[in-house]
Design a protein around this motif. Structure first.
Motif, short mmCIF file in Angstrom:
data_model
loop_
_atom_site.label_atom_id
_atom_site.label_comp_id
_atom_site.label_asym_id
_atom_site.label_seq_id
_atom_site.Cartn_x
_atom_site.Cartn_y
_atom_site.Cartn_z
N THR A 85 4.39 4.36 -4.28
CA THR A 85 3.90 5.60 -4.89
C THR A 85 4.23 5.71 -6.36
OG1 THR A 85 5.95 6.74 -4.25
CG2 THR A 85 4.10 6.85 -2.70
N LEU A 88 -1.99 9.56 -3.55
CA LEU A 88 -2.89 9.80 -2.42
C LEU A 88 -3.35 11.25 -2.49
CD1 LEU A 88 -1.06 7.98 0.50
CD2 LEU A 88 -3.02 7.19 -0.81
N ARG A 96 0.94 5.35 -7.66
CA ARG A 96 -0.19 5.41 -6.74
C ARG A 96 -0.20 6.82 -6.14
NH1 ARG A 96 0.30 1.13 -3.09
NH2 ARG A 96 -1.42 -0.03 -4.01
N THR A 144 -4.56 4.55 -8.47
CA THR A 144 -3.39 4.06 -9.20
C THR A 144 -3.49 4.42 -10.67
OG1 THR A 144 -3.34 2.19 -7.67
CG2 THR A 144 -1.95 2.04 -9.63
N SER A 151 -6.97 7.01 -2.52
CA SER A 151 -5.82 6.34 -3.13
C SER A 151 -6.20 5.87 -4.52
CB SER A 151 -5.39 5.16 -2.27
OG SER A 151 -4.38 4.43 -2.92
N TYR A 207 -8.84 10.50 2.58
CA TYR A 207 -7.95 10.57 1.44
C TYR A 207 -8.34 9.52 0.43
CZ TYR A 207 -5.57 6.55 3.52
OH TYR A 207 -5.30 5.32 4.05
N SER A 247 0.81 -1.22 0.00
CA SER A 247 0.00 0.00 0.00
C SER A 247 0.84 1.27 0.00
CB SER A 247 -0.92 0.00 1.23
OG SER A 247 -0.13 0.01 2.43
#
Length: 613
Positions: A221, A454, A452, A467, A465, A463, A218
């Motif tokens: 980034t 946020l 990814r 991709t 998330s 927030y 997770s």
């Protein structure tokens, strides 16, 4: 701690559990009188919480009973015997850390036990912070790769303000990091990725590999490839760079593994994995006194990318990013066009005046086989506000000089041409003009990038998330005499929606649009979506970018010079200034007259009657 115990007791009452071993009196508070010692018991049943976790149902083995009994002993050991003036006992950090390590072992999204403990931990942290709006996100993880016990709390802040929270909370180490603050490793390594001497590994990283990485980790980034591998960057003596093609995995904070997850793989498909720090954020920010577009009542703003002319009926529209115009909740539900039908979304200019309304929007993400899209098409409602030329609004004289252009060879986008990136044009310089950072120059990075992102809202913990797959990356212009900290990024907050161009010809400058910029990284690069994919997603013909006549360009230059002449006059200009400016006007008029005469000759040869030109 009292709040935690009270909440646990409530859970016990809601979900009673029959058990052979009584777990009453686990938390004991002693009150000493003059002659008698009394014990007050609290109903504190950790097992009921554990059994509330669906993943542990049916695991009532001897190991489970032993685990609970061990917890009982730890709790007793964790209770401090010292009393305050009010005769209150408190639980030590070691005990709370034990609770976390014992029961907080899975992702909060999958385990109700982990979620309950993490939520209480977040509340405890927020209660110690006065400015709660500055906290964007809180998560827990481990720095010890040999154990799955959590040992670190990561607090993500919106600003670089320092917080005096101490070294630990509940026995866990505290790490505070600003949203867009990362080490300078990625920025310093960009210099090694400006050529393809070793070759790209983009083809070696499959779609399933990328999807699997994002699914299992997770904190990823960005994923891309590099010509080099960085080893021991934080070490002052053992740091080195090896010329080995590598797959690069980026995360916000190296060395902290989120709860319930494994460490990043050391290799993929036989290729080495290099881990660096970076974040990708939408390039949008609260309103400032600069060129921008946004929506009524919103503090977000971005950049008007480029103009589109459509027929039947003839009208002018412009492109920007969807996240500039839509809030998080609407981006999440992926039903933007249904929202547009239900309610008009008005777009305003930098002065707050209505400019247009959203005609269509696409926010497609999370599909590893498709190019992700973040785009919106806005129809200009007032024909008097239609663009008349391809001039950029926010280029300063300093930017013109710094990027190698001149007053008579300024970047403009009159031709309305778009182009796909190929091997033949890949080495051409890239250019963008954003509402916040203005004119910047860069170069394309080898291979595709997947990120990814946020997207944080004002509310703590709210927030989004998302991709993005199969994007292109633009490296800012690198000055090897500058440090990575002093280097200007290619994209800044407020630049989302900018068009990215290739400089097809330097003088006179000719631009061709190749992409739509939507996000920036912490090491200065920009993420953009290929413009042909944007047009395809919006259902636009590929030849509909607005075109402006060159005659308009020359007339515009004369108008600019006349305007400057008037401005100088107002500032008590000297005779030399007037003489120089009059010479420039005469030169431009001669060029215009020559062009006008050439056009007349062509029209006469074509048998077209000339009434006015």
């Amino acid at each position: 701690m009292a709040k935690l115990l009270k909440s646990l007791s409530k859970l016990t009452q809601r979900r009673p559990l029959k058990r052979t071993n009584s777990l009453e009196n686990l938390y004991v508070k002693e009150e000493e009188g003059p002659k008698v010692t009394r014990k007050r018991s609290y109903s504190f049943d950790i097992s009921s919480i554990l059994m509330n976790d669906e993943s542990n149902i049916g695991q009532r083995s001897s190991d489970f009973v032993e685990k609970i009994l061990d917890l009982k002993n730890k709790i007793r050991q964790g209770i401090q015997r010292k009393k305050s003036e009010k005769n209150r006992s408190r639980v030590s950090g070691d005990f709370l850390q034990y609770i976390c390590k014992t029961f907080c072992t899975e992702k909060p999204e999958k385990s109700s036990t982990s979620r309950f403990i993490v939520d209480n931990l977040k509340s405890a942290i927020l209660n110690t912070i006065e400015n709660k709006d500055d906290i964007a996100h809180i998560w827990v993880g481990r720095q010890d790769k040999t154990s799955h016990d959590i040992d670190t709390v990561v607090i993500v802040t919106r600003s670089s303000k320092s917080y005096n929270l101490g070294d630990k909370i509940w026995g866990l180490k505290i790490l505070v990091r600003c949203i867009d603050t990362c080490s300078d490793e990625a920025a310093n390594l960009l210099i090694y990725d400006t050529n393809d001497s070793i070759g790209s590994l983009s083809g070696k990283l499959t779609e399933s590999d990328i999807k699997s990485l994002f699914h299992r980790h997770s904190n990823i980034t960005l994923i891309n490839t590099s010509n080099v591998c960085s080893i021991g960057y934080k070490s002052k003596t053992n740091a080195k760079i090896e010329w080995i093609p590598s797959i690069v995995i980026y995360c916000h904070i190296k060395g902290v593994i989120p709860i319930g997850e494994e460490a990043f793989p050391k290799s993929i498909g036989g290729h080495r994995v290099d881990v660096r720090e970076a974040v990708c954020n939408f390039a949008v920010k609260p309103v400032q006194l600069s060129e921008k577009i946004g929506t009524e009542g919103s503090t977000r703003f971005g950049t008007l990318g480029g103009f589109v002319t459509l027929q039947n009926p003839e009208r002018q529209l412009f492109l920007t990013c969807a996240h500039v115009l839509f809030p998080i909740n609407q981006l999440k539900n992926e039903k933007l066009n249904e929202d547009i039908k239900e309610k008009e979304i008005n777009v305003v200019d930098k002065d707050g005046h209505q400019l247009g309304k959203v005609h269509k929007a696409v926010f497609k993400h999370g599909h590893e086989r498709d190019v992700s899209i973040d785009a919106a098409l806005v129809e200009i409602i007032d024909q008097y506000r239609y663009a008349r030329n391809g001039k950029f609004a926010v280029i300063s004289p300093e930017e013109i000089s710094k990027t190698g252009f001149s007053e008579y060879n300024m970047p403009r986008f009159d031709n309305g041409e778009m182009e796909q990136v190929t091997q033949s044009n890949f080495r051409q310089q890239a250019l963008k003009v954003g509402a916040k950072s203005g004119l910047t120059i860069g170069s394309l990075k080898i291979g595709n990038s997947c990120a990814r992102i946020l997207y944080y809202d004002i509310q703590v913990g709210n927030y989004f998330s998302t991709t993005f797959y199969k994007q292109m990356e633009v490296i800012p212009q690198l000055d090897y005499s500058q440090t990575s900290e002093s280097r200007e990024p290619f994209l800044d907050n407020g630049d989302s929606g900018s068009f990215v161009y290739l400089i097809a010809h330097p003088e006179p400058v000719v631009l061709k649009c190749i992409g739509l910029a939507f996000a920036k990284t912490s090491h200065g690069t920009c993420l953009m979506t290929p413009i042909d994919k944007v047009f395809e997603a919006l259902g636009l013909p590929f030849n509909c970018l607005s075109k402006f006549a060159k005659e308009d360009t020359q007339r515009g230059n004369i108008s600019d010079i006349l305007s400057k002449l008037e401005d100088i006059s107002n500032k008590m200009a000297t005779k030399e200034d007037f003489k120089k400016m009059n010479g420039e006007i005469s030169s431009m008029k001669q060029k215009f007259s020559s062009t006008e005469a050439s056009v007349k000759v062509l029209l006469e040869k074509s048998g077209i009657e000339i009434t006015h030109l």
